[in-house]
Design an enzyme around this catalytic site. Structure first.
Site, PDB file in Angstrom:
ATOM      1  CB  THR A 199      38.643  37.431  41.407  1.00 31.63           C
ATOM      2  OG1 THR A 199      38.174  38.750  41.604  1.00 31.63           O
ATOM      3  CG2 THR A 199      38.422  37.005  39.988  1.00 31.63           C
ATOM      4  CB  VAL A 251      34.175  48.649  35.626  1.00 33.40           C
ATOM      5  CG1 VAL A 251      34.615  47.533  34.697  1.00 33.40           C
ATOM      6  CG2 VAL A 251      32.843  49.241  35.161  1.00 33.40           C
ATOM      7  CB  THR A 291      42.815  37.445  42.077  1.00 32.08           C
ATOM      8  OG1 THR A 291      41.929  37.842  43.140  1.00 32.08           O
ATOM      9  CG2 THR A 291      44.078  36.890  42.696  1.00 32.08           C
TER      10      THR A 291
END
Ligand code: ASP
Length: 269
Positions: free
Chosen positions: A142, A171, A191
């Protein structure tokens, strides 16, 4: 600024250095909100990172991206979950800052982007397609930006292509207050394994501890120590209202860059 894919260490460090420098310049010429949007867009546009262009694929071979942005001064979080075929998910999240309903998911998020004029865009790159075919999950990856401006406003933005190979529609933590949170006291972007970040309530919990008087380093260290006890794997980048910058993790490498007004540095930690 986060990234977990260690395969292109040098390239990542160069990219982070450049992005950090230009994001800092943007911060000086505007504010933390504009700088975070700008920085996250640069990261999303760079195929080295798992966000926007270069996002990983979910199990069904589709890319679904998620992003969140939080303005710590206004106390508003907005985000998109599992959006498809847009270049910059963070820009769609931005457009929700001023709406009554601030988090939109799935097909409706994609539809909303079209209604708002965001062009159709395919974020797939060859490398990710090959990883998908070979069922290589690779590391996580991320991207996030945390910033504090001269008015004392903290803003955080986080964007992700997910963990790769996940159940369609899964999600991530990035469009939640566990993965991305800003207050008047601290800003945190996470992350790692999204489910574990959510279970830890990581970002919002760190910000609350700082608001209650803990220094940023202690609040982050406590979060990571508690996570380690549960064998959770994640890391955070963070900033406080005092200008403290702190990173800690118990997962694979985090690549990050920081600029404190005088110095810039890039780390693979
Ligand atoms: N946190 C992200 C997710 O679980 C992955 C990552 O940080 O790379 O979707």
């Amino acid at each position: 600024i986060l990234e977990g894919d260690v395969s292109k260490k040098k390239d990542l460090q160069i990219a982070l250095n450049d992005i950090c420098k230009s994001t800092y310049k943007k911060l000086l010429n505007s504010d933390s909100y504009s700088a975070v949007l700008y920085g996250v867009c640069l990261l999303e546009n760079n195929p080295l990172f798992n966000a926007g262009t270069g996002s990983k694929l979910q199990k069904d071979g589709r890319i679904r991206m998620s992003a969140g942005i939080m303005n710590g001064d206004k106390n508003i979080f907005s985000g998109v979950i599992n959006i498809q075929n847009v270049k910059n998910p963070i820009l769609v999240a931005d457009r929700l800052q001023t709406e009554k309903h601030t988090i939109v998911s799935g097909d409706k998020a994609t539809q909303l982007a079209r209604d708002l004029g965001f062009q159709q865009y395919n974020p797939l790159i060859q490398k990710r397609w090959e990883e998908h075919l070979k069922k290589i999950k690779g590391n996580t990856g991320t991207v996030g930006v945390v910033a504090l401006d001269k008015n004392g406003v903290i803003v955080t933005g986080t964007s992700t292509g997910g963990i790769g190979g996940e159940i369609p529609g899964r999600v991530s933590d990035s469009p939640t207050v566990a993965g991305n949170y800003a207050s008047k006291f601290a800003g945190i972007s996470a992350t790692g394994i999204g489910e574990q970040i959510v279970n830890s309530g990581a970002a919002v919990k760190i910000a609350t501890r700082v608001e209650d008087g803990m220094i940023l380093k202690d609040a982050v260290d406590k979060c990571i120590t508690d996570a380690s006890k549960l064998n959770y794997e994640f890391g955070v980048i963070s900033i406080s209202h005092k200008g403290d910058i702190y990173v800690n993790k118990n997962t694979d490498s985090i690549f990050y860059a920081w600029h404190d007004g005088e110095n810039i540095d890039v780390f693979n930690y």
